[in-house]
Design a protein around this motif. Structure first.
Motif, PDB file in Angstrom:
ATOM      1  N   SER A  75       4.323 -29.575 -44.515  1.00 35.84           N
ATOM      2  CA  SER A  75       3.856 -30.570 -43.552  1.00 35.84           C
ATOM      3  C   SER A  75       4.598 -30.435 -42.218  1.00 35.84           C
ATOM      4  N   PHE A  76       5.917 -30.379 -42.277  1.00 37.36           N
ATOM      5  CA  PHE A  76       6.686 -30.289 -41.037  1.00 37.36           C
ATOM      6  C   PHE A  76       6.586 -28.904 -40.401  1.00 37.36           C
ATOM      7  N   ARG A  77       6.412 -27.870 -41.195  1.00 35.74           N
ATOM      8  CA  ARG A  77       6.182 -26.540 -40.614  1.00 35.74           C
ATOM      9  C   ARG A  77       4.874 -26.521 -39.827  1.00 35.74           C
ATOM     10  N   GLN A  78       3.828 -27.092 -40.411  1.00 30.77           N
ATOM     11  CA  GLN A  78       2.534 -27.100 -39.725  1.00 30.77           C
ATOM     12  C   GLN A  78       2.575 -27.970 -38.467  1.00 30.77           C
ATOM     13  N   GLN A  79       3.284 -29.099 -38.528  1.00 34.75           N
ATOM     14  CA  GLN A  79       3.425 -29.929 -37.330  1.00 34.75           C
ATOM     15  C   GLN A  79       4.143 -29.164 -36.225  1.00 34.75           C
ATOM     16  N   ALA A  80       5.206 -28.456 -36.603  1.00 30.86           N
ATOM     17  CA  ALA A  80       5.961 -27.691 -35.604  1.00 30.86           C
ATOM     18  C   ALA A  80       5.125 -26.554 -35.041  1.00 30.86           C
ATOM     19  N   LEU A  81       4.364 -25.872 -35.907  1.00 36.87           N
ATOM     20  CA  LEU A  81       3.529 -24.772 -35.425  1.00 36.87           C
ATOM     21  C   LEU A  81       2.406 -25.272 -34.530  1.00 36.87           C
ATOM     22  N   GLY A  82       2.013 -26.536 -34.683  1.00 38.19           N
ATOM     23  CA  GLY A  82       1.019 -27.119 -33.797  1.00 38.19           C
ATOM     24  C   GLY A  82       1.576 -27.454 -32.423  1.00 38.19           C
ATOM     25  N   LYS A  83       2.897 -27.604 -32.315  1.00 36.82           N
ATOM     26  CA  LYS A  83       3.517 -28.001 -31.053  1.00 36.82           C
ATOM     27  C   LYS A  83       4.266 -26.872 -30.350  1.00 36.82           C
ATOM     28  N   TYR A  84       4.732 -25.900 -31.115  1.00 36.74           N
ATOM     29  CA  TYR A  84       5.556 -24.838 -30.550  1.00 36.74           C
ATOM     30  C   TYR A  84       4.948 -23.479 -30.890  1.00 36.74           C
ATOM     31  N   PRO A  85       5.152 -22.493 -30.020  1.00 29.51           N
ATOM     32  CA  PRO A  85       4.636 -21.151 -30.310  1.00 29.51           C
ATOM     33  C   PRO A  85       5.304 -20.559 -31.560  1.00 29.51           C
ATOM     34  N   VAL A  86       4.550 -19.757 -32.269  1.00 31.26           N
ATOM     35  CA  VAL A  86       5.059 -19.125 -33.485  1.00 31.26           C
ATOM     36  C   VAL A  86       6.290 -18.280 -33.178  1.00 31.26           C
ATOM     37  N   MET A  87       6.285 -17.609 -32.041  1.00 28.09           N
ATOM     38  CA  MET A  87       7.409 -16.744 -31.673  1.00 28.09           C
ATOM     39  C   MET A  87       8.696 -17.535 -31.451  1.00 28.09           C
ATOM     40  N   GLN A  88       8.594 -18.814 -31.157  1.00 26.50           N
ATOM     41  CA  GLN A  88       9.784 -19.652 -31.037  1.00 26.50           C
ATOM     42  C   GLN A  88      10.155 -20.238 -32.392  1.00 26.50           C
ATOM     43  N   PHE A  89       9.182 -20.767 -33.118  1.00 25.45           N
ATOM     44  CA  PHE A  89       9.478 -21.493 -34.347  1.00 25.45           C
ATOM     45  C   PHE A  89       9.919 -20.588 -35.488  1.00 25.45           C
ATOM     46  N   GLN A  90       9.169 -19.544 -35.778  1.00 25.11           N
ATOM     47  CA  GLN A  90       9.378 -18.783 -37.005  1.00 25.11           C
ATOM     48  C   GLN A  90      10.754 -18.124 -37.111  1.00 25.11           C
ATOM     49  N   PRO A  91      11.252 -17.427 -36.077  1.00 27.59           N
ATOM     50  CA  PRO A  91      12.592 -16.829 -36.222  1.00 27.59           C
ATOM     51  C   PRO A  91      13.701 -17.870 -36.387  1.00 27.59           C
ATOM     52  N   VAL A  92      13.614 -18.954 -35.639  1.00 23.34           N
ATOM     53  CA  VAL A  92      14.628 -20.000 -35.747  1.00 23.34           C
ATOM     54  C   VAL A  92      14.544 -20.666 -37.115  1.00 23.34           C
ATOM     55  N   PHE A  93      13.327 -20.911 -37.598  1.00 29.77           N
ATOM     56  CA  PHE A  93      13.153 -21.488 -38.931  1.00 29.77           C
ATOM     57  C   PHE A  93      13.720 -20.559 -39.995  1.00 29.77           C
ATOM     58  N   PHE A  94      13.415 -19.271 -39.895  1.00 26.75           N
ATOM     59  CA  PHE A  94      13.883 -18.313 -40.888  1.00 26.75           C
ATOM     60  C   PHE A  94      15.409 -18.278 -40.938  1.00 26.75           C
ATOM     61  N   ALA A  95      16.054 -18.224 -39.784  1.00 27.81           N
ATOM     62  CA  ALA A  95      17.516 -18.184 -39.743  1.00 27.81           C
ATOM     63  C   ALA A  95      18.112 -19.490 -40.271  1.00 27.81           C
ATOM     64  N   THR A  96      17.586 -20.625 -39.838  1.00 24.21           N
ATOM     65  CA  THR A  96      18.115 -21.914 -40.275  1.00 24.21           C
ATOM     66  C   THR A  96      17.892 -22.129 -41.765  1.00 24.21           C
ATOM     67  N   TYR A  97      16.716 -21.786 -42.241  1.00 16.15           N
ATOM     68  CA  TYR A  97      16.407 -21.930 -43.665  1.00 16.15           C
ATOM     69  C   TYR A  97      17.370 -21.093 -44.502  1.00 16.15           C
ATOM     70  N   ASN A  98      17.630 -19.858 -44.085  1.00  9.65           N
ATOM     71  CA  ASN A  98      18.555 -19.007 -44.834  1.00  9.65           C
ATOM     72  C   ASN A  98      19.972 -19.563 -44.818  1.00  9.65           C
ATOM     73  N   VAL A  99      20.417 -20.071 -43.686  1.00 11.98           N
ATOM     74  CA  VAL A  99      21.765 -20.639 -43.611  1.00 11.98           C
ATOM     75  C   VAL A  99      21.889 -21.860 -44.507  1.00 11.98           C
ATOM     76  N   VAL A 100      20.961 -22.795 -44.391  1.00 13.81           N
ATOM     77  CA  VAL A 100      21.042 -24.034 -45.170  1.00 13.81           C
ATOM     78  C   VAL A 100      20.889 -23.753 -46.664  1.00 13.81           C
ATOM     79  N   ALA A 101      19.938 -22.910 -47.037  1.00 10.36           N
ATOM     80  CA  ALA A 101      19.739 -22.602 -48.458  1.00 10.36           C
ATOM     81  C   ALA A 101      20.940 -21.861 -49.037  1.00 10.36           C
ATOM     82  N   THR A 102      21.503 -20.930 -48.290  1.00  8.27           N
ATOM     83  CA  THR A 102      22.655 -20.175 -48.779  1.00  8.27           C
ATOM     84  C   THR A 102      23.877 -21.073 -48.931  1.00  8.27           C
ATOM     85  N   LEU A 103      24.153 -21.882 -47.927  1.00 14.39           N
ATOM     86  CA  LEU A 103      25.323 -22.759 -48.007  1.00 14.39           C
ATOM     87  C   LEU A 103      25.191 -23.779 -49.129  1.00 14.39           C
ATOM     88  N   SER A 104      24.016 -24.355 -49.296  1.00 12.03           N
ATOM     89  CA  SER A 104      23.847 -25.331 -50.382  1.00 12.03           C
ATOM     90  C   SER A 104      23.947 -24.655 -51.744  1.00 12.03           C
TER      91      SER A 104
END
Length: 193
Positions: free
Chosen positions: A106-135
């Motif tokens: 839901s929040f990915r689709q909302q973000a993709l509706g507001k921000y370009p994929v080239m901005q959202f996807q790399p930042v999401f990928f890096a943040t997701y990996n950091v948060v998932a790895t640390l947890s």
């Protein structure tokens, strides 16, 4: 072991942070990083619950006569042996998994509706990996000491840095110019319809 592992504390902390971030979005303070963080935390919950379920299934296959450790915490040792197939811990795991998948998408689709994929996807990928790895490191205590942690975080930080550098590099390119043969094929597809 289950009582001292910090699972409830970690999930509780993630849900409090998640609730605060969702309230920030609902109150109109929308930014790319807030959407990325919300989607990443939902994804992290899904990863952690999946790991927990995988461990439970592996233990159940290896030791079929033993009850689920989470059932022992909730129902006691005697009650866990006679507990039903669907117990409170199992239902909570299924609920967390369902809510986290729906929340992340839901929040990915909302973000993709507001921000370009080239901005959202790399930042999401890096943040997701950091948060998932640390947890995962916190929940399952996956590091074997300080030296292992130093090597891991050094290599991991370089990888995340390269992802973020690459995303900045791609964001500087305002548009991608397609080769002429691709444009012709695209134009031909549009004309045939």
């Amino acid at each position: 072991m289950v009582q001292t592992s910090g699972i409830a504390l970690l999930f509780g902390l993630l849900y409090v942070v998640q609730l605060l971030l969702v309230l920030v979005i609902r109150n109109g303070r929308q930014s790319l990083f807030v959407y990325v963080l919300v989607a990443s935390i939902f994804g992290t919950m899904n990863v952690m619950v999946s790991k927990i379920m995988t461990m439970y299934v592996r233990l159940k296959m290896a030791f079929a006569g033993l009850p689920n450790p989470a059932d022992i915490v909730v129902y006691g040792a005697v009650g866990a042996m006679s507990s039903a197939t669907v117990t409170l811990p199992r239902a909570l795991v299924a609920l967390v998994m369902g809510v986290s998948v729906i929340g992340q998408e839901s929040f990915r689709q909302q973000a993709l509706g507001k921000y370009p994929v080239m901005q959202f996807q790399p930042v999401f990928f890096a943040t997701y990996n950091v948060v998932a790895t640390l947890s995962g490191l916190l929940l399952f205590k996956e590091l074997d000491g300080w030296m292992h942690a130093l090597v891991f975080f050094s290599v991991f930080s370089i990888g995340i840095g390269l992802i973020l550098y690459g995303s900045r590099f791609l964001q500087k390119a305002k548009s991608v110019v397609l080769p002429s043969h691709i444009k012709l094929q695209k134009d031909n597809l549009l004309k045939s319809q």
